[in-house]
Every structure is written in C-alpha cells, then in structure tokens.
Design a protein around this motif. Structure first.
Motif, PDB file in Angstrom:
ATOM      1  N   PRO A 166      -7.130   5.880 -24.538  1.00  0.00           N
ATOM      2  CA  PRO A 166      -7.658   4.631 -23.959  1.00  0.00           C
ATOM      3  C   PRO A 166      -8.666   4.860 -22.833  1.00  0.00           C
ATOM      4  CG  PRO A 166      -5.307   4.422 -24.346  1.00  0.00           C
ATOM      5  CD  PRO A 166      -5.655   5.847 -24.631  1.00  0.00           C
ATOM      6  N   GLU A 167      -8.458   5.910 -22.029  1.00  0.00           N
ATOM      7  CA  GLU A 167      -9.379   6.171 -20.917  1.00  0.00           C
ATOM      8  C   GLU A 167     -10.562   7.038 -21.330  1.00  0.00           C
ATOM      9  OE1 GLU A 167      -6.178   7.008 -20.916  1.00  0.00           O
ATOM     10  OE2 GLU A 167      -5.274   5.411 -19.716  1.00  0.00           O
ATOM     11  N   GLY A 168     -10.514   7.577 -22.551  1.00  0.00           N
ATOM     12  CA  GLY A 168     -11.593   8.441 -23.010  1.00  0.00           C
ATOM     13  C   GLY A 168     -11.570   9.824 -22.396  1.00  0.00           C
ATOM     14  N   THR A 169     -10.425  10.223 -21.840  1.00  0.00           N
ATOM     15  CA  THR A 169     -10.336  11.532 -21.172  1.00  0.00           C
ATOM     16  C   THR A 169      -9.575  12.562 -22.005  1.00  0.00           C
ATOM     17  OG1 THR A 169      -8.330  10.774 -20.039  1.00  0.00           O
ATOM     18  CG2 THR A 169     -10.436  10.508 -18.874  1.00  0.00           C
ATOM     19  N   SER A 199      -3.040  22.155 -22.242  1.00  0.00           N
ATOM     20  CA  SER A 199      -2.943  20.815 -21.647  1.00  0.00           C
ATOM     21  C   SER A 199      -2.091  19.857 -22.482  1.00  0.00           C
ATOM     22  CB  SER A 199      -4.347  20.216 -21.483  1.00  0.00           C
ATOM     23  OG  SER A 199      -4.949  19.993 -22.751  1.00  0.00           O
ATOM     24  N   LEU A 200      -1.468  20.348 -23.541  1.00  0.00           N
ATOM     25  CA  LEU A 200      -0.728  19.483 -24.460  1.00  0.00           C
ATOM     26  C   LEU A 200       0.432  18.774 -23.766  1.00  0.00           C
ATOM     27  CD1 LEU A 200      -0.140  18.577 -27.434  1.00  0.00           C
ATOM     28  CD2 LEU A 200       1.340  20.588 -27.595  1.00  0.00           C
ATOM     29  N   SER A 201       0.578  17.486 -24.064  1.00  0.00           N
ATOM     30  CA  SER A 201       1.727  16.720 -23.574  1.00  0.00           C
ATOM     31  C   SER A 201       2.089  15.663 -24.609  1.00  0.00           C
ATOM     32  CB  SER A 201       1.409  16.051 -22.234  1.00  0.00           C
ATOM     33  OG  SER A 201       0.366  15.102 -22.389  1.00  0.00           O
ATOM     34  N   ASP A 207       1.829  -0.954 -24.929  1.00  0.00           N
ATOM     35  CA  ASP A 207       1.386  -1.869 -25.986  1.00  0.00           C
ATOM     36  C   ASP A 207       1.123  -1.173 -27.319  1.00  0.00           C
ATOM     37  OD1 ASP A 207       1.482  -3.965 -24.146  1.00  0.00           O
ATOM     38  OD2 ASP A 207      -0.593  -3.622 -23.521  1.00  0.00           O
ATOM     39  N   ARG A 208       1.563   0.084 -27.456  1.00  0.00           N
ATOM     40  CA  ARG A 208       1.431   0.767 -28.745  1.00  0.00           C
ATOM     41  C   ARG A 208       2.748   1.451 -29.070  1.00  0.00           C
ATOM     42  NH1 ARG A 208      -4.337   3.721 -29.543  1.00  0.00           N
ATOM     43  NH2 ARG A 208      -3.414   3.915 -31.608  1.00  0.00           N
ATOM     44  N   LYS A 209       3.172   1.308 -30.306  1.00  0.00           N
ATOM     45  CA  LYS A 209       4.440   1.885 -30.719  1.00  0.00           C
ATOM     46  C   LYS A 209       4.293   3.374 -30.988  1.00  0.00           C
ATOM     47  CE  LYS A 209       6.360  -2.282 -32.879  1.00  0.00           C
ATOM     48  NZ  LYS A 209       6.898  -2.867 -34.143  1.00  0.00           N
ATOM     49  N   GLY A 210       5.355   4.115 -30.700  1.00  0.00           N
ATOM     50  CA  GLY A 210       5.393   5.516 -31.065  1.00  0.00           C
ATOM     51  C   GLY A 210       5.142   6.469 -29.919  1.00  0.00           C
ATOM     52  N   VAL A 211       5.176   7.754 -30.273  1.00  0.00           N
ATOM     53  CA  VAL A 211       4.933   8.844 -29.328  1.00  0.00           C
ATOM     54  C   VAL A 211       3.640   9.535 -29.737  1.00  0.00           C
ATOM     55  CG1 VAL A 211       5.808  11.047 -28.460  1.00  0.00           C
ATOM     56  CG2 VAL A 211       7.385   9.148 -28.867  1.00  0.00           C
ATOM     57  N   PHE A 212       2.837   9.908 -28.741  1.00  0.00           N
ATOM     58  CA  PHE A 212       1.535  10.507 -29.012  1.00  0.00           C
ATOM     59  C   PHE A 212       1.430  11.872 -28.338  1.00  0.00           C
ATOM     60  CE2 PHE A 212       1.129   6.003 -29.444  1.00  0.00           C
ATOM     61  CZ  PHE A 212       0.259   5.812 -30.512  1.00  0.00           C
ATOM     62  N   ALA A 213       0.685  12.752 -28.994  1.00  0.00           N
ATOM     63  CA  ALA A 213       0.346  14.044 -28.400  1.00  0.00           C
ATOM     64  C   ALA A 213      -1.039  13.923 -27.774  1.00  0.00           C
ATOM     65  CB  ALA A 213       0.354  15.130 -29.469  1.00  0.00           C
ATOM     66  N   PHE A 214      -1.189  14.472 -26.566  1.00  0.00           N
ATOM     67  CA  PHE A 214      -2.457  14.397 -25.840  1.00  0.00           C
ATOM     68  C   PHE A 214      -2.927  15.800 -25.466  1.00  0.00           C
ATOM     69  CE2 PHE A 214      -0.408  10.359 -25.115  1.00  0.00           C
ATOM     70  CZ  PHE A 214      -1.438   9.426 -25.132  1.00  0.00           C
ATOM     71  N   ILE A 215      -4.235  16.022 -25.574  1.00  0.00           N
ATOM     72  CA  ILE A 215      -4.841  17.237 -25.033  1.00  0.00           C
ATOM     73  C   ILE A 215      -6.114  16.845 -24.291  1.00  0.00           C
ATOM     74  CG2 ILE A 215      -3.926  18.838 -26.757  1.00  0.00           C
ATOM     75  CD1 ILE A 215      -6.644  18.726 -28.169  1.00  0.00           C
ATOM     76  N   SER A 216      -6.481  17.644 -23.329  1.00  0.00           N
ATOM     77  CA  SER A 216      -7.694  17.375 -22.561  1.00  0.00           C
ATOM     78  C   SER A 216      -8.918  17.413 -23.475  1.00  0.00           C
ATOM     79  CB  SER A 216      -7.841  18.423 -21.457  1.00  0.00           C
ATOM     80  OG  SER A 216      -9.135  18.361 -20.884  1.00  0.00           O
ATOM     81  N   LYS A 217      -9.906  16.611 -23.146  1.00  0.00           N
ATOM     82  CA  LYS A 217     -11.135  16.583 -23.951  1.00  0.00           C
ATOM     83  C   LYS A 217     -11.887  17.907 -23.887  1.00  0.00           C
ATOM     84  CE  LYS A 217     -14.059  14.606 -20.296  1.00  0.00           C
ATOM     85  NZ  LYS A 217     -14.955  13.473 -19.940  1.00  0.00           N
ATOM     86  N   ASP A 218     -11.530  18.765 -22.916  1.00  0.00           N
ATOM     87  CA  ASP A 218     -12.206  20.054 -22.778  1.00  0.00           C
ATOM     88  C   ASP A 218     -11.569  21.153 -23.624  1.00  0.00           C
ATOM     89  OD1 ASP A 218     -13.979  18.960 -20.872  1.00  0.00           O
ATOM     90  OD2 ASP A 218     -12.469  19.229 -19.294  1.00  0.00           O
ATOM     91  N   GLU A 219     -10.442  20.845 -24.268  1.00  0.00           N
ATOM     92  CA  GLU A 219      -9.773  21.848 -25.101  1.00  0.00           C
ATOM     93  C   GLU A 219     -10.605  22.149 -26.352  1.00  0.00           C
ATOM     94  OE1 GLU A 219      -7.063  23.597 -24.741  1.00  0.00           O
ATOM     95  OE2 GLU A 219      -5.525  22.481 -23.634  1.00  0.00           O
ATOM     96  N   ASP A 220     -10.486  23.376 -26.829  1.00  0.00           N
ATOM     97  CA  ASP A 220     -11.068  23.741 -28.121  1.00  0.00           C
ATOM     98  C   ASP A 220     -10.091  23.299 -29.207  1.00  0.00           C
ATOM     99  OD1 ASP A 220     -12.106  24.826 -30.395  1.00  0.00           O
ATOM    100  OD2 ASP A 220     -12.164  26.898 -29.678  1.00  0.00           O
ATOM    101  N   ARG A 221     -10.432  22.222 -29.896  1.00  0.00           N
ATOM    102  CA  ARG A 221      -9.500  21.630 -30.865  1.00  0.00           C
ATOM    103  C   ARG A 221      -9.380  22.424 -32.157  1.00  0.00           C
ATOM    104  NH1 ARG A 221     -12.036  16.738 -32.452  1.00  0.00           N
ATOM    105  NH2 ARG A 221     -13.955  17.559 -31.550  1.00  0.00           N
ATOM    106  N   PHE A 222     -10.206  23.433 -32.318  1.00  0.00           N
ATOM    107  CA  PHE A 222     -10.236  24.131 -33.599  1.00  0.00           C
ATOM    108  C   PHE A 222      -9.512  25.472 -33.557  1.00  0.00           C
ATOM    109  CE2 PHE A 222     -13.505  20.972 -33.688  1.00  0.00           C
ATOM    110  CZ  PHE A 222     -13.356  20.421 -34.953  1.00  0.00           C
TER     111      PHE A 222
END
Length: 256
Positions: A166-169, A199-201, A207-222
């Motif tokens: 939501p914050e775009g971070t 940075s995983l959490s 207002d959204r159902k469920g659990v989400f995994a988050f990583i920083s936008k600076d992480e190498d996603r690949f």
C-alpha cells in the motif's frame, strides 16, 4: 453432536462371513448408510443462493469422522464414474481409495446401498472437494509443502512489476490461506528460512484478509530459494563407506 464411533469395516460380506466378522460388517454397513443420509441432508440444508456452505462437510465429518465420510464419498464417485457432472479430479481421487466388490447372492451390488443419490451430482462433487480440503487441513505440513509455498511466494514477488505494498515501499505476496491454516509457528519459521531475503517479514494488512509476505523494494527478487542444509543423518547415509582393508592372504609355503 455425538460422533458415531462404529469402526469402518472395508471387507465384503463374503469375507466377513468366512472370518466370523459379520457383526462388524453389518454395523459398519449400517453406519455407511447413515452417513449417506447425513451427506444428503447436509447438502440440502446448506445449499442456498447457488452456493454450498463450507459447513456442509464439516457437520458430517463431526458426526462420522474423516474415514467413513471419505469412504462413502469415494464409493459414491466410483459408482458414478460415468457421470460427467463430477470433476475428473474427484474421480481420480476416488480410484485411490480401496473399495472391494460386495455382491449379494442375487448378483446385486451392496455398495450401491450407500451411494449418495438424492442430491445433484454437481453438489455431491462440491461436497467431495470440501471434505477432501478439510482432511488436508487436518494434516501437518511436510518439508515439500513448505518448499512449494516458498516457490509460490517467490513467483509472486518476481511477477510484480513494481513495489505493490500500500505504501509502495515493499513487494508483497499473499501466503496461501490453506498453508496458514495448517502452519505452526515453527512451520512459518521454516518458510521464512526457505526464502533468501534478509528483509522478509510476514504480516497482515488492514481491510484485507489473509497473511502477506513482505520484502524491501531494494531486495534482489530473483534470488533462488535457499537450499536446506542436509541433516547429519542424510550426510552419514550419503557418505560412502570406508573401504575395508583386504584380508591377509595365506602365505604360500616356499617351494623346495
């Protein structure tokens, strides 16, 4: 509701007769018929607005347990193998459940006596899927389940074109609800160890159902998932045995 604890007897009447187990056979057969009726009633009572409530399967399982409920459903699907309104995946599952032929003395099929036949086959199929899901949710997660979930989350991270929190971070990915329903705190920890992001959490969102995994936008996603360390037992099993020293040969007597 009191659970019916009659043991499930899977062998045919002929076998029961030969082995002095007719009483157990008859009691189980009677319970199978009662379970059939309970499934029909649950479908009738829980079908509203073109939707079958998830409570339908739960109430039958609470009364008859997983073993009998799934056995009666598998028998029903096998007896309706010709019916195209039942999903092929349900048919494939039903074939994995051992069910013996049970013919009477007149060529009739006693297994037909506990086929769920008063409900629309499409609704029976929905009920089968509900019951199978409830059974799956009752099982502990395996290493393979955790690895598969890690791959799904990684794919979601990689599919996002830009940070989608939501914050775009952060990049975020939804954890499977079925996974979370089965996961203990240790399982969640193992899931996080499978993913290579400092940075995983895991967290919820307002207002959204469920659990989400988050990583920083600076992480190498690949980055690929982490490889688990082999256990000491695995290492010992994979270590080739040390060669045994050759047995000393007999000394030949010197020829004269």
């Amino acid at each position: 509701m009191i659970m019916d604890k009659t043991p499930l007897y899977k062998y045919p009447a002929a076998y029961a007769r030969e082995n002095g187990e007719l009483e157990a056979y008859r009691a189980s057969h009677k319970a199978n018929i009662a379970c059939r009726d309970a499934i029909d009633a649950a479908i009738r009572d829980n079908y509203r607005d073109n939707c079958l409530s998830p409570d339908a399967a739960k109430q039958v399982i609470a009364e008859f347990g997983f073993d009998r409920t799934l056995y009666v459903l598998a028998n029903t699907v096998r007896e309706k193998d010709w019916d195209g309104r039942i999903d092929y995946r349900s048919k494939e599952w039903a074939r994995t459940i051992p069910i013996f032929d049970d013919s009477d003395g007149f060529g009739g099929n006693r297994n037909r006596e506990f086929v769920v036949d008063q409900s629309h086959p499409g609704l029976v199929d929905l009920f089968v899927k509900q019951a199978r899901r409830e059974y799956l949710l009752s099982l502990p997660l395996t290493k393979e389940d955790i690895k598969a979930e890690a791959h799904k989350i990684l794919a979601q991270f990689q599919d996002a074109r830009e940070p989608n929190s939501p914050e775009g971070t952060h990049y975020m990915a939804k954890v499977s609800p079925d996974f979370m329903a089965r996961a203990s705190s240790k399982d969640q920890g193992r899931l996080m160890k499978e993913l290579p992001f400092p940075s995983l959490s895991l967290s919820t969102l307002k207002d959204r159902k469920g659990v989400f995994a988050f990583i920083s936008k600076d992480e190498d996603r690949f980055h690929p998932p982490r490889r688990g360390r082999a256990s000491v037992r695995d290492k010992l099993q994979n270590t080739p045995a040390a060669p045994k020293p050759p047995k000393p040969g007999k000394k030949k007597e010197m020829e004269l």
